[in-house]
Design a protein around this motif. Structure first.
Motif, short mmCIF file in Angstrom:
data_model
loop_
_atom_site.label_atom_id
_atom_site.label_comp_id
_atom_site.label_asym_id
_atom_site.label_seq_id
_atom_site.Cartn_x
_atom_site.Cartn_y
_atom_site.Cartn_z
N TYR A 131 36.28 42.94 26.09
CA TYR A 131 37.04 42.46 24.94
C TYR A 131 38.51 42.90 25.04
O TYR A 131 39.42 42.10 24.78
N ASP A 132 38.73 44.15 25.40
CA ASP A 132 40.09 44.66 25.44
C ASP A 132 40.89 44.03 26.59
O ASP A 132 42.07 43.70 26.43
N ALA A 133 40.25 43.85 27.75
CA ALA A 133 40.95 43.22 28.87
C ALA A 133 41.19 41.74 28.61
O ALA A 133 42.21 41.19 29.04
N LEU A 134 40.26 41.09 27.90
CA LEU A 134 40.45 39.68 27.59
C LEU A 134 41.63 39.47 26.66
O LEU A 134 42.30 38.43 26.74
N ARG A 135 41.91 40.44 25.81
CA ARG A 135 43.09 40.33 24.95
C ARG A 135 44.37 40.31 25.78
O ARG A 135 45.27 39.49 25.54
N LEU A 136 44.47 41.20 26.76
CA LEU A 136 45.65 41.20 27.63
C LEU A 136 45.74 39.92 28.44
O LEU A 136 46.83 39.36 28.63
N ALA A 137 44.60 39.41 28.91
CA ALA A 137 44.61 38.15 29.66
C ALA A 137 45.08 36.99 28.79
O ALA A 137 45.81 36.11 29.26
N ALA A 138 44.70 36.99 27.50
CA ALA A 138 45.14 35.92 26.60
C ALA A 138 46.64 36.00 26.36
O ALA A 138 47.33 34.96 26.31
N VAL A 139 47.18 37.20 26.21
CA VAL A 139 48.63 37.34 26.02
C VAL A 139 49.38 36.84 27.25
O VAL A 139 50.39 36.13 27.14
N LEU A 140 48.89 37.20 28.45
CA LEU A 140 49.53 36.71 29.67
C LEU A 140 49.44 35.19 29.78
O LEU A 140 50.39 34.54 30.25
N THR A 141 48.33 34.61 29.33
CA THR A 141 48.19 33.16 29.37
C THR A 141 49.21 32.49 28.45
O THR A 141 49.78 31.44 28.80
N CYS A 142 49.45 33.07 27.29
CA CYS A 142 50.45 32.50 26.37
C CYS A 142 51.84 32.52 26.99
O CYS A 142 52.59 31.53 26.90
N LEU A 143 52.19 33.63 27.64
CA LEU A 143 53.49 33.70 28.29
C LEU A 143 53.57 32.74 29.48
O LEU A 143 54.61 32.12 29.73
N GLY A 144 52.46 32.60 30.21
CA GLY A 144 52.45 31.64 31.31
C GLY A 144 52.56 30.21 30.84
O GLY A 144 53.20 29.37 31.48
N ALA A 145 51.95 29.91 29.68
CA ALA A 145 52.07 28.55 29.13
C ALA A 145 53.51 28.26 28.72
O ALA A 145 54.02 27.16 28.97
#
Length: 358
Positions: free
Chosen positions: A118-132
């Motif tokens: 759960y905690d790592a998926l949060r960081l992955a989601a933030v990185l995805t937003c910046l990549g988008a």
């Protein structure tokens, strides 16, 4: 109404991405985080300029690596989360007394792994937003709209982004030339011999760029009064303190609670006013600026909606925003789901980018 094909203002896409990133940073619910990632992929697929390279897959791969690495390290070292369900028991490696608080191997708990995912998926989601945001609007386009106070910094960044990749091309050309002359082109010594010709080419290019920029009026001195400089400096320092205090209040609810977001907004406004004061003495014209229409405004609103809703939800402590580490589907707040889905609306009402000729 069908919008004419054009590139949307880059600031609108970056504000949209930052709003989604704020929403992702306030929850560890895997359903909401996967929904944020899906919204980013959908909008990028529909509204990315096909003439540019798509950096979003690289960000997705980095996010997947982060999740996998966090799970592996949690299984080997643990993370201090107590649990009752043992998935597997790894061989325990004895450690010296000074490392008694660290374990290597032993039982792997389901609750501990779920917390890590759960905690790592949060960081992955933030990185995805910046990549988008990076895929929808290049940072190079965004730098064109920096205020005049940051004009010199923006120019240096643009020059760096433009000429840094050229160094790799120069290195390949020099290596190919040395290979044609019988050199192997491999090894540490050969790589060191590439430094001088590559740097010499870079210096010549930089001197040519400096001469062309000087002939076009870059680097002119702007006269400003002492009062204007002092006012801009005081506003910048005050705004920076407000932004830091607001961020601390948002990250630690016990420190600021609901006051974190207003303090952050007030600090950002004060910092922006310092840029306006500094830019008032240095007017500059722009060339072929992107226009701001209702689609840009609605894009910012759509991206801000999930951020505002989830920040308020985290302050109020909604059920399901931070799920428990159990082997069951966590509760999902319906209003949060609706807010994240609103962020997908720009995939339909924003103008399409320039089409690539067949």
């Amino acid at each position: 109404m069908q919008q004419r094909a054009r590139l949307q203002h880059p600031a609108a896409w970056w504000l949209w991405g930052l709003g989604l990133a704020t929403a992702a940073s306030r929850t560890t619910n895997p359903v909401l985080l996967l929904l944020v990632i899906g919204v980013c992929v959908l909008v990028v697929t529909e509204r990315r300029d096909p003439a540019t390279v798509n950096p979003l897959p690289a960000f997705l791969v980095i996010g997947a690596v982060i999740v996998a690495f966090r799970v592996v390290m949690t299984a080997l070292l643990g993370n201090g989360i107590a649990g009752q369900t043992v998935l597997v028991t790894l061989p325990r490696v004895p450690l010296p007394e000074w490392a008694a608080s660290v374990r290597l191997g032993g039982p792997v708990m389901l609750e501990s792994l779920l917390y890590a995912v759960y905690d790592a998926l949060r960081l992955a989601a933030v990185l995805t937003c910046l990549g988008a945001a990076n895929a929808l609007a290049s940072p190079r386009r965004l730098l064109r709209y920096l205020p005049a106070t940051l004009y010199d910094v923006g120019t240096a960044v643009v020059v760096g982004l433009t000429f840094a990749p050229q160094l790799l091309t120069d290195a390949r050309q020099v290596r190919a030339a040395r290979t044609l002359r019988g050199r192997d082109g491999r090894g540490v010594r050969e790589m060191a011999r590439l430094t001088v010709p590559v740097l010499e080419t870079a210096f010549e290019r930089s001197l040519g760029l400096a001469a062309s920029m000087e002939s076009r009026g870059y680097g002119r001195v702007v006269r400003s009064t002492v009062g204007t400089r002092r006012t801009a400096t005081a506003l910048a320092l005050t705004g920076l303190v407000g932004v830091l205090a607001g961020l601390y209040g948002l990250l630690d609810a016990s420190a600021g609670g609901v006051l974190g977001l207003p303090v952050l907004v007030l600090g950002a406004l004060i910092a922006a006013s310092s840029l306006v004061v500094g830019a008032s003495r240095d007017p500059r014209s722009g060339h072929r600026r992107d226009r701001w229409s209702w689609t840009e405004s609605m894009t910012v609103v759509a991206g801000s909606a999930p951020g505002v809703v989830l920040v308020v939800a985290s302050v109020l402590g909604w059920v399901g925003l931070v799920p428990s580490q159990r082997a069951t589907l966590p509760a999902v707040p319906l209003l949060a789901v609706v807010a994240v889905l609103v962020a997908a609306a720009p995939a339909w009402f924003t103008p399409r980018p320039r089409e690539v000729a067949a």
